[in-house]
Design a protein around this motif. Structure first.
Motif, PDB file in Angstrom:
ATOM      1  N   CYS A   1      39.000  36.130  31.366  1.00  0.00           N
ATOM      2  CA  CYS A   1      38.839  37.579  31.253  1.00  0.00           C
ATOM      3  C   CYS A   1      40.152  38.155  30.714  1.00  0.00           C
ATOM      4  N   CYS A   2      40.530  39.341  31.169  1.00  0.00           N
ATOM      5  CA  CYS A   2      41.647  40.083  30.564  1.00  0.00           C
ATOM      6  C   CYS A   2      42.898  39.234  30.336  1.00  0.00           C
TER       7      CYS A   2
ATOM      8  N   ASN B   1      41.384  36.260  34.963  1.00  0.00           N
ATOM      9  CA  ASN B   1      42.339  36.876  34.045  1.00  0.00           C
ATOM     10  C   ASN B   1      43.491  35.909  33.826  1.00  0.00           C
TER      11      ASN B   1
ATOM     12  N   CYS C   1      37.723  38.728  36.068  1.00  0.00           N
ATOM     13  CA  CYS C   1      38.663  39.837  36.114  1.00  0.00           C
ATOM     14  C   CYS C   1      39.328  39.929  37.491  1.00  0.00           C
TER      15      CYS C   1
HETATM   16 ZN   LIG Z   1      38.992  41.503  32.809  1.00  0.00          ZN
END
Ligand SMILES: [Zn+2]
Length: 300
Positions: free
Chosen positions: A283-284, A245, A212
């Protein structure tokens, strides 16, 4: 025949994790602000479909949908009493999707609160909360644990100690969220790479890394380099993990949008892998397409 344990599997080279759960749930129509973890009870099929999409894309291990399923984070949704049910269900959903061949990691995120004196949390209560979550994940059949998106070193340390007190032989990974500030990388709580790595390694994790945060792709590559050299300095053979991310989120109509393409993401993942990082996911903003692109590039 017993398959290779995750502890042995991580020594055999690249372990491809999954991509984002949270942003994928939003894509499936789940509203912002809803308790994602409660979907394990309410709508297990939505969670299962996301696991399956990642496994099909090439993930060798997926993370349970339990990022916010500790007592303190669940309390914000009035669900503090549901820790056991949500975590055990989350592990079972992932187990069923992954079958016996692939692996599932019990996902543990931060409490969302601060330890005293910064906040109200007592170390003992926080530790008990992480033990409670880890036990419930174990009951659902996880192969290991990932403590992730940590920003405070004291909370991360308590989480690692808590999980390790119940994890037995299962591997434990710890991951921190870094931002680039000035010429340096720090977590929101001001922790630098060396402190995060040395603390996690001193507590006996099997892998330490980053996920992240709000870095650009090139910055994640630079961060990986710093992690690898900090881990090498420790004199133990702790692995490094990376779950970037899909780039830095941009705000479009009040929504965070991640614009990095699967191809660009896979190129960065390749650079990160070549630096010596063997546990890689996203991640995101990452999707099954991002994972598939890494699998194609790195799995030969
Ligand atoms: Zn994340």
């Amino acid at each position: 025949m017993a398959r290779t344990s995750l502890k042995d599997r991580i020594k055999q080279g690249l372990l491809l994790l999954d991509g984002a759960m949270g942003t994928q749930l939003l894509t499936s129509g789940i509203e912002v602000g809803k308790c994602n973890d409660y979907l394990n009870i309410e709508s297990p099929d939505i969670v299962s479909d996301i696991h399956r999409a990642y496994l099909q894309a090439g993930s060798v291990a997926v993370l349970t949908n339990t990022f916010g399923a500790n007592k303190f984070a669940l309390a914000r949704h009035g669900l503090a009493e549901e820790v056991e049910r949500i975590n055990t269900a989350g592990a079972k959903i992932a187990r069923q999707a992954a079958g016996k061949e692939k692996y599932i990691l019990g996902d543990i995120g931060p409490s969302g609160d601060f330890l005293k004196p910064l906040g109200d949390l007592e170390p003992k209560d926080l530790k008990d909360a992480f033990i409670q979550q880890a036990k419930a994940l174990l009951a659902g059949g996880v192969d290991g644990f990932i403590i992730e998106t940590m920003t405070a070193l004291d909370e991360a340390a308590i989480a690692i100690e808590a999980v390790k007190s119940v994890s037995g032989d299962l591997p434990v990974f710890a991951s921190f969220a870094f931002d680039r500030s000035g010429g340096d990388y720090r977590t929101m709580m001001g922790v630098d790479v060396e402190s995060a790595v040395s603390k996690a390694i001193s507590l006996g994790v099997d892998a330490v890394g980053f996920n992240c945060g709000s870095a650009m792709l090139d910055e994640y590559v630079e961060l990986a380099e710093k992690f690898v050299s900090a881990a090498k300095a420790s004199d133990k053979d702790t692995l490094v993990l990376a779950e970037p991310n899909a780039g830095k989120p941009e705000l479009v109509d009040g929504k965070a949008v991640y614009k990095v393409s699967p191809e660009d993401f896979a190129s960065a993942a390749e650079k990160i892998h070549l630096l010596g990082v063997n546990i890689i996911g996203g991640c995101c903003g990452t999707t099954p397409k991002h994972i598939e692109a890494i699998a194609q590039k790195l799995r030969r």
